[in-house]
Write a protein that holds these residues in place. Sequence first.
Motif, PDB file in Angstrom:
ATOM      1  N   MET A   1       0.828  -1.207   0.000  1.00 34.65           N
ATOM      2  CA  MET A   1       0.000   0.000   0.000  1.00 34.65           C
ATOM      3  C   MET A   1       0.866   1.263   0.000  1.00 34.65           C
ATOM      4  O   MET A   1       0.535   2.252  -0.657  1.00 34.65           O
ATOM      5  N   LYS A   2       1.983   1.219   0.713  1.00 35.00           N
ATOM      6  CA  LYS A   2       2.892   2.364   0.722  1.00 35.00           C
ATOM      7  C   LYS A   2       3.528   2.562  -0.648  1.00 35.00           C
ATOM      8  O   LYS A   2       3.771   3.685  -1.085  1.00 35.00           O
ATOM      9  N   MET A   3       3.799   1.450  -1.342  1.00 28.70           N
ATOM     10  CA  MET A   3       4.443   1.538  -2.648  1.00 28.70           C
ATOM     11  C   MET A   3       3.500   2.057  -3.723  1.00 28.70           C
ATOM     12  O   MET A   3       3.938   2.384  -4.826  1.00 28.70           O
ATOM     13  N   ARG A   4       2.216   2.145  -3.431  1.00 30.13           N
ATOM     14  CA  ARG A   4       1.286   2.743  -4.396  1.00 30.13           C
ATOM     15  C   ARG A   4       1.599   4.222  -4.608  1.00 30.13           C
ATOM     16  O   ARG A   4       1.399   4.756  -5.695  1.00 30.13           O
ATOM     17  N   THR A   5       2.059   4.882  -3.545  1.00 29.98           N
ATOM     18  CA  THR A   5       2.400   6.302  -3.655  1.00 29.98           C
ATOM     19  C   THR A   5       3.885   6.510  -3.909  1.00 29.98           C
ATOM     20  O   THR A   5       4.306   7.606  -4.249  1.00 29.98           O
ATOM     21  N   ALA A   6       4.668   5.456  -3.734  1.00 35.13           N
ATOM     22  CA  ALA A   6       6.108   5.527  -4.015  1.00 35.13           C
ATOM     23  C   ALA A   6       6.494   4.256  -4.759  1.00 35.13           C
ATOM     24  O   ALA A   6       7.160   3.377  -4.217  1.00 35.13           O
ATOM     25  N   PRO A   7       6.045   4.119  -6.009  1.00 35.16           N
ATOM     26  CA  PRO A   7       6.208   2.858  -6.723  1.00 35.16           C
ATOM     27  C   PRO A   7       7.658   2.516  -7.023  1.00 35.16           C
ATOM     28  O   PRO A   7       8.538   3.379  -7.037  1.00 35.16           O
ATOM     29  N   LEU A   8       7.869   1.226  -7.281  1.00 39.17           N
ATOM     30  CA  LEU A   8       9.185   0.760  -7.677  1.00 39.17           C
ATOM     31  C   LEU A   8       9.515   1.276  -9.080  1.00 39.17           C
ATOM     32  O   LEU A   8       8.619   1.630  -9.844  1.00 39.17           O
ATOM     33  N   PRO A   9      10.783   1.296  -9.451  1.00 42.16           N
ATOM     34  CA  PRO A   9      11.161   1.750 -10.795  1.00 42.16           C
ATOM     35  C   PRO A   9      10.598   0.830 -11.874  1.00 42.16           C
ATOM     36  O   PRO A   9      10.233  -0.319 -11.596  1.00 42.16           O
ATOM     37  N   PRO A  10      10.526   1.300 -13.111  1.00 49.32           N
ATOM     38  CA  PRO A  10      10.056   0.454 -14.212  1.00 49.32           C
ATOM     39  C   PRO A  10      10.888  -0.825 -14.313  1.00 49.32           C
ATOM     40  O   PRO A  10      12.105  -0.806 -14.118  1.00 49.32           O
ATOM     41  N   GLY A  11      10.202  -1.921 -14.612  1.00 47.27           N
ATOM     42  CA  GLY A  11      10.909  -3.193 -14.761  1.00 47.27           C
ATOM     43  C   GLY A  11      10.901  -4.043 -13.510  1.00 47.27           C
ATOM     44  O   GLY A  11      11.318  -5.202 -13.547  1.00 47.27           O
ATOM     45  N   TYR A  12      10.407  -3.459 -12.398  1.00 55.27           N
ATOM     46  CA  TYR A  12      10.312  -4.221 -11.146  1.00 55.27           C
ATOM     47  C   TYR A  12       8.851  -4.548 -10.856  1.00 55.27           C
ATOM     48  O   TYR A  12       7.947  -3.776 -11.179  1.00 55.27           O
ATOM     49  N   ARG A  13       8.653  -5.682 -10.231  1.00 56.77           N
ATOM     50  CA  ARG A  13       7.308  -6.145  -9.897  1.00 56.77           C
ATOM     51  C   ARG A  13       7.337  -6.771  -8.507  1.00 56.77           C
ATOM     52  O   ARG A  13       8.305  -7.419  -8.114  1.00 56.77           O
ATOM     53  N   ILE A  14       6.260  -6.581  -7.759  1.00 60.34           N
ATOM     54  CA  ILE A  14       6.130  -7.206  -6.447  1.00 60.34           C
ATOM     55  C   ILE A  14       5.410  -8.542  -6.605  1.00 60.34           C
ATOM     56  O   ILE A  14       4.391  -8.625  -7.306  1.00 60.34           O
TER      57      ILE A  14
END
Length: 346
Positions: free
Chosen positions: A29-42
């Motif tokens: 939920m925190k990463m929704r506002t601070a997403p990972l860089p392109p090419g990364y997936r959770i």
Amino acid sequence: MTGSPSADPAPVKNVVFIGGSFVAISAVMKMRTAPLPPGYRIVVVEPHNHAHYMFGFPRAAVISGFERELFVPYDNLFATPETGVVVHAKAISITRTEVKLDRAVEGFGDSITFDYMVYCTGARHPSPGNLNDSHTKAEGIAVLKSYQMRIANAKKIVIAGAGAVGLELAAEIKEHYPEKTVTIVHSRDRYMMGYKMGIHSKSYGILKELGVHQILGDRLIIPDSGVEDGVLCTLRTKLGKEIECDLLIPCTGMTPNSDVLATLSPAVINPANNLVRIKQTLQIDDDAYPNIFAGGDVVDSADIKTGLSAFWHADTIVQVNKPFMKPSMWLVFDLTRIGLSRTSSR
């Protein structure tokens, strides 16, 4: 699996969470506002098909009507499969860059590669405080309804252990069934030892007002044959007290789910408590694996194991687990200042 990974010509780098716990959910939920860089997936690896809101389990074990609300689907955790997926499987072993699964999963097979991993598997507790083995919503609801029936049919209920679950269960039963005899037995001389004395005093006073029999500083001697539901028997404590019982509910003990991480780094498991040793960055305490983190109830930290602490662990992991950050940029956090520490809560 909730969602399916889309075909992508470029290799996808996975940030894998082992366990769909409050740590994982909060971090996502925190990463929704601070997403990972392109090419990364959770990728969240979790055997349960719904998240368990275990804080409501003690009440739902006594009172019917809202069991369904305590099992939340993971379906809406990610907006798109490109940002993240939930894999409904169990991790059985870990290598430096791969998680082995107990079953083949669409889009992955029986293993998942990762660049970063967060180990947040939590701990096993006795039911009804935790429904570890209920992998579906229907199974979880059935367990809670079974407790409702067992408690409704009992007359003399004994609860062994007075952590948060034991205390709430005793209060819920006695408040809902004031005619029943409820006894709680606790090995310590006060409740909630990690907190201020006021928590004990308040808890003791509420249970006393409700009419719960409270035995502190003593332990039950449970016969090898156990206690059969509905059959009145006499239990004894180590100090010689006798308690009539026709339903025994154990609420003692926590077993950290650290065994899978031990397949990678046995030395990171504290043999005294089976918790995972961690650094202040929440990396596991093994310099060979700087890309592996841990959080929640499974870690050997100074903070008290609460949902609040899990949220703070997630916040720390999000800040230091960004793939674009170099190790020299990792921040150091004082875990005694995260959530409720054993010192600050007294």
